[in-house]
Write a protein that holds these residues in place. Structure first.
Motif, short mmCIF file in Angstrom:
data_model
loop_
_atom_site.label_atom_id
_atom_site.label_comp_id
_atom_site.label_asym_id
_atom_site.label_seq_id
_atom_site.Cartn_x
_atom_site.Cartn_y
_atom_site.Cartn_z
N PRO A 190 34.68 48.17 37.57
CA PRO A 190 33.90 46.92 37.56
C PRO A 190 34.23 45.97 36.42
O PRO A 190 34.16 44.75 36.58
CB PRO A 190 32.45 47.42 37.46
N LYS A 191 34.62 46.49 35.26
CA LYS A 191 34.95 45.60 34.14
C LYS A 191 36.21 44.79 34.41
O LYS A 191 36.45 43.76 33.76
CB LYS A 191 35.11 46.40 32.85
N ASP A 223 42.40 47.04 49.96
CA ASP A 223 42.82 48.04 48.98
C ASP A 223 42.97 47.37 47.60
O ASP A 223 43.49 46.26 47.51
CB ASP A 223 44.15 48.66 49.40
N PRO A 224 42.54 48.03 46.53
CA PRO A 224 42.73 47.46 45.20
C PRO A 224 44.19 47.14 44.88
O PRO A 224 44.47 46.24 44.08
CB PRO A 224 42.20 48.55 44.26
N ALA A 225 45.12 47.85 45.51
CA ALA A 225 46.54 47.56 45.26
C ALA A 225 46.88 46.13 45.60
O ALA A 225 47.79 45.52 45.01
CB ALA A 225 47.40 48.53 46.08
N ASP A 226 46.15 45.55 46.55
CA ASP A 226 46.42 44.18 46.98
C ASP A 226 45.40 43.18 46.43
O ASP A 226 45.72 42.01 46.24
CB ASP A 226 46.40 44.12 48.50
N TYR A 227 44.16 43.63 46.20
CA TYR A 227 43.08 42.70 45.88
C TYR A 227 42.41 42.95 44.54
O TYR A 227 41.57 42.16 44.11
CB TYR A 227 42.02 42.74 46.99
N ALA A 228 42.75 44.03 43.85
CA ALA A 228 42.20 44.31 42.52
C ALA A 228 43.29 44.98 41.68
O ALA A 228 43.20 46.16 41.32
CB ALA A 228 40.96 45.19 42.62
N ARG A 229 44.30 44.22 41.37
CA ARG A 229 45.51 44.80 40.78
C ARG A 229 45.31 45.32 39.36
O ARG A 229 46.14 46.08 38.87
CB ARG A 229 46.64 43.77 40.82
N ALA A 230 44.24 44.90 38.72
CA ALA A 230 43.94 45.46 37.40
C ALA A 230 43.20 46.78 37.52
O ALA A 230 42.90 47.44 36.52
CB ALA A 230 43.12 44.49 36.58
N GLY A 231 42.88 47.19 38.74
CA GLY A 231 42.17 48.43 38.99
C GLY A 231 40.76 48.17 39.47
O GLY A 231 40.20 47.07 39.26
N PRO A 232 40.15 49.16 40.12
CA PRO A 232 38.84 48.96 40.74
C PRO A 232 37.65 49.08 39.79
O PRO A 232 36.51 48.90 40.21
CB PRO A 232 38.80 50.06 41.80
N THR A 274 37.00 43.58 37.53
CA THR A 274 36.85 42.83 38.78
C THR A 274 35.77 41.76 38.61
O THR A 274 35.10 41.67 37.57
CB THR A 274 36.49 43.76 39.95
N TYR A 275 35.60 40.96 39.65
CA TYR A 275 34.61 39.89 39.61
C TYR A 275 33.20 40.46 39.41
O TYR A 275 32.89 41.50 40.02
CB TYR A 275 34.67 39.11 40.94
N PRO A 276 32.37 39.88 38.52
CA PRO A 276 32.50 38.55 37.91
C PRO A 276 33.20 38.52 36.55
O PRO A 276 33.21 37.48 35.90
CB PRO A 276 31.03 38.13 37.76
N ASN A 277 33.77 39.67 36.13
CA ASN A 277 34.45 39.70 34.83
C ASN A 277 35.89 39.17 34.91
O ASN A 277 36.42 38.65 33.93
CB ASN A 277 34.45 41.13 34.28
N THR A 278 36.51 39.34 36.05
CA THR A 278 37.85 38.79 36.31
C THR A 278 37.84 38.22 37.72
O THR A 278 36.83 38.28 38.42
CB THR A 278 38.94 39.87 36.21
N ALA A 279 38.98 37.71 38.15
CA ALA A 279 39.07 37.11 39.50
C ALA A 279 39.34 38.15 40.58
O ALA A 279 39.32 37.80 41.77
CB ALA A 279 40.16 36.06 39.53
N TRP A 280 39.60 39.40 40.21
CA TRP A 280 39.93 40.41 41.21
C TRP A 280 38.69 40.82 42.01
O TRP A 280 37.56 40.80 41.52
CB TRP A 280 40.56 41.63 40.56
#
Length: 775
Positions: free
Chosen positions: A268-269, A257-266, A271-277
């Motif tokens: 694409p901007k 779930d993004p709540a645990d693995y993509a805390r900046a939100g789902p 999440t990886y490869p733009n951030t570590a999420w």
């Protein structure tokens, strides 16, 4: 000469020889008697003059003590040797290189290397070569045969949500959403059986026992005959699926779930490869095997050497229901169509859906799961490098981590391989400079950890008797650098203060203000409880989930575990865990661009290794164990006090044993303090004095090993600290007692509670015996 002549005797010749022998024998007796009388007389004369001389010299008849000059020389020599050791240890810290660390990580994470693959063997060969080049006295590469599982690529898994008329709404094709790369093993869950299941979904949050209980008792949702859908996090994935089966589910789907693995939100901007999420395409692989003690499923308690007995696969206690993982890019298609009541607020993640519980869907919809995996026995290789001790070669200090990964595994566990390999290189340079370790060092690279800790478990099973007798401590560096926020430390109570104290000497890469060292940063970002003023770093207890488990929970070797974690100033575990996005590029860009955290990790773990190797008196504390026992009793009372009272169960015996241990620990510590003072004054104690105290400290841990194991977990034997039966990751205090208390309302089995309390009491009293005098 004819053969028979060899055995032909002349009877007259024999008679003559006997007569001569008899005459010569009589002469010999006469000569011997004269010699005896002469020797006796000479002894009387010598004794007379010796006694006379002793009396004439006053107190010279007492044992002769070393002269002050000899004592000063010995003290000076010990002081010079101690200073030399300190210099070697300081030099070690400067040998470690960010450039070397970066190059090693790049090589070991360059290609996928799942357990049992050709690349795994190549990496084992590379370590064998390197450690030999570094000057280790012996490098071994033991092979084990282990049952593994893999996804069927010819008949791949299909997870389908469809209308009951057959129209497909969405389908998971058992592959990465973006196709993945060469050599990447497709998403699956290790040891999940193949199987087909079709029906309605029920959302079960994290799949914990309390989640299933809440569904059953408060929310009136029945999981029986349904497919459980749950999010990763909180507990081991194998426990989630086992819980689902226990509550009647026919299959399970797991998602991140993004709540645990993509805390900046789902988006694409963000999440990886733009951030570590984790991006929507990220799928967390992993093993479901929860057999207590782990290791190869077919050889429990027996090393899985080629040719050894193997139990039938159908008796290997493998997971009971099919299960499969998916990314949140897939999960949203399932969750968005679910019916039923909305989940409690704390159960809702951050996907743009209502998080309904089910069962069933809004509309005439069903889900089918056709999981296609297969089992295969494959070779697993460990690499064990040994550097022999010069003073105590029969005492072994071990350090290690696993080498295999689900995909490229740059973080898990190539950061650990990188750190331990750099430590090995540093030890080699020290050896070239004239350093000789006091105790023997073994550096270990384990194979097959990701499936069920296979490499370490099989090696410990093979060498159980040797390690029980000789192992001092095992230090684990699994995912050594999974982040850059704070250092997480876990260990046996014996060495918690040792870890803290040494962390004061290692500069932190994220130092700021007056927070300069790993000690300072950890105290700030993970302060110990109860709080102290000033704060000190928390050092947690050991649960399971990595290669220290068999050392600590099976044979009672003191252990410690180290990991940097956290991203973007939050203490999260790294978001791309077990996915195809765990790559060198990810580490270089988001985790440790200049490899300063790798170096700090190597300085901390390597420096502690040298302390345990070279300190004449081991830096361990039985008083810390006394404190830990008292804290564990408090935790037991806080968690289950009401149940104990309701069932008229008393902790009196256990409390009495803990008080006896505390008293014995105080006396032991007084003796140890005196020996430490001698060492500080460069007055070297005898080898026997040191060995007596060192062995007792080490064997305190052994006292807590119960040969028959914990309830329903015969290969987990530590009765003070072990993972709970219901959560293999976390540590539980008095796990045998707490596990039976957890289900006491359900079972009403007071007899089993009393039994587990008695086992714990007996173990504590055994520890009292070990540290009690004479010293």
């Amino acid at each position: 000469m004819p053969k028979h002549d060899i055995f032909t005797f002349d009877t007259m010749q024999v008679a003559d020889e006997n007569a001569k022998f008899k005459k010569n024998g009589q002469r010999a007796w006469i000569v011997a008697a004269v010699l005896v009388v002469a020797a006796f007389a000479l002894g009387i004369v010598i004794g007379h003059f010796a006694i006379k001389k002793l009396h004439s010299n006053g107190d010279r008849d007492q044992p002769t003590s070393p002269s002050p000059t000899k004592l000063a020389d010995a003290k000076g020599a010990f002081q010079r040797h101690s200073q030399e050791m300190m210099n070697h240890h300081k030099n070690f810290q400067t040998i470690l290189s960010e450039e070397q660390l970066e190059n090693t990580l790049k090589f070991f994470s360059e290609k996928p290397h799942v357990a049992g693959s050709p690349r795994q063997k190549e990496l084992a060969d590379e370590l064998e070569k390197r450690w030999k080049d570094y000057g280790f006295d012996k490098v071994e590469k033991p092979e084990y045969k282990a049952l593994l599982s893999f996804p069927d690529t010819e008949n791949p898994t299909r997870i389908t949500i469809k209308y009951k008329n057959g129209t497909i709404i969405h389908q998971i094709k058992g592959e990465e959403q973006d196709g993945g790369g060469k050599g990447i093993i497709q998403p699956f869950l290790g040891y999940s059986p193949s199987g087909f299941a079709e029906g309605e979904l029920v959302y079960v949050n994290y799949g914990r026992v309390q989640d299933f209980e809440l569904l059953k008792t408060n929310l009136s949702v029945n999981v029986t005959g349904k497919i459980a859908i749950m999010r990763y996090g909180k507990i081991f994935r194998g426990n989630k699926v086992a819980n689902a089966a226990r509550y009647g589910a026919i299959a399970a789907l797991l998602f991140s779930d993004p709540a645990d693995y993509a805390r900046a939100g789902p988006d694409p901007k963000d999440t990886y490869p733009n951030t570590a999420w984790l991006p929507a395409s990220g799928v967390q692989r992993g093993s479901l095997y929860t057999f207590p003690g782990s290791g190869d499923p077919q050889t429990p308690a027996i090393a899985a050497l080629p040719g050894m007995w193997r139990r039938p696969q159908n008796e290997s206690e493998l997971p009971p229901i099919p299960a499969h993982p998916m990314g949140y890019g897939d999960a949203i298609h399932f969750l968005s169509k679910m019916g039923g009541a909305q989940a409690p607020p704390e159960w809702r993640g951050t996907l743009d859906v209502k998080y309904n519980l089910g069962p069933g869907f809004d509309g005439d919809i069903t889900v089918s799961m056709n999981v296609r995996n297969y089992y295969q026995v494959k070779s697993i290789y460990n690499v064990i490098g040994t550097m022999y001790g010069s003073v105590e070669p029969d005492r072994i200090v071990l350090i290690g981590n696993h080498r295999d990964a689900w995909v490229n595994g740059a973080v898990d566990a190539s950061t650990g391989t990188t750190v331990t390999t750099e430590i090995a290189r540093g030890l080699g340079e020290l050896k070239d400079a004239g350093w000789k370790p006091r105790r023997t060092i073994k550096i270990c690279s384990w194979g097959g950890e990701e499936y069920s800790l296979i490499g370490s478990v099989e090696w410990v099973e093979q060498h159980e008797k040797l390690l029980t007798e000789r192992a001092v401590i095992y230090m684990n560096a699994d995912t050594a650098v999974a982040g850059n926020y704070r250092m997480e430390l876990h260990s046996s109570p014996l060495v918690k203060d040792t870890l803290r104290e040494f962390s004061k000497t290692v500069e932190s890469p994220n130092a700021h203000g007056d927070k300069k060292t790993i000690y300072d940063l950890t105290a700030e970002r993970r302060p110990a409880t109860p709080k102290t003023d000033p704060p000190k770093p928390e050092v947690g207890n050991l649960g399971s989930g990595s290669d220290y488990a068999s050392f600590y929970q099976f044979i009672g070797v003191p252990a410690a575990d180290f990991i940097y974690l956290g991203y973007n100033n939050t203490p999260v575990f790294y978001p791309t865990y077990h996915s195809q996005h765990d790559t060198f590029k990810y580490v270089k860009k988001f985790v440790d661009p200049k490899f300063k955290f790798h170096k700090a990790s190597a300085q901390l773990i390597g420096g502690l290794l040298l302390q345990f190797v070279d300190s004449p008196l081991l830096k361990m504390s039985v008083m810390l164990y006394a404190d830990a026992l008292k804290s564990s009793l408090t935790a037991l009372n806080e968690s289950y006090g009401d149940d104990l009272k309701n069932h008229k169960v008393t902790l009196d015996l256990l409390e009495g044993a803990v008080k006896k241990f505390e008293s014995a620990a105080k006396t032991f510590t007084e003796v140890k303090d005196k020996l430490e003072k001698k060492l500080k004054d460069f007055d070297e104690p005898s080898f026997a004095e040191l060995r007596r105290l060192n062995d007792r400290m080490i064997k305190v841990e052994r006292a807590f090993i119960y040969s028959y194991g914990l309830p329903e977990r015969r290969l987990i034997r530590h009765v003070i600290f072990a993972p709970s039966k219901y959560n293999l990751y976390g540590s539980s205090s008095f796990p045998g007692v707490s596990d039976v208390l957890f289900t006491l309302k359900e079972t009403g089995d007071n007899q089993e509670v009393d039994k587990q309390l008695s086992i714990a009491t007996q173990s504590v009293l055994a520890a009292v015996d070990i540290i009690s005098g004479p010293y």
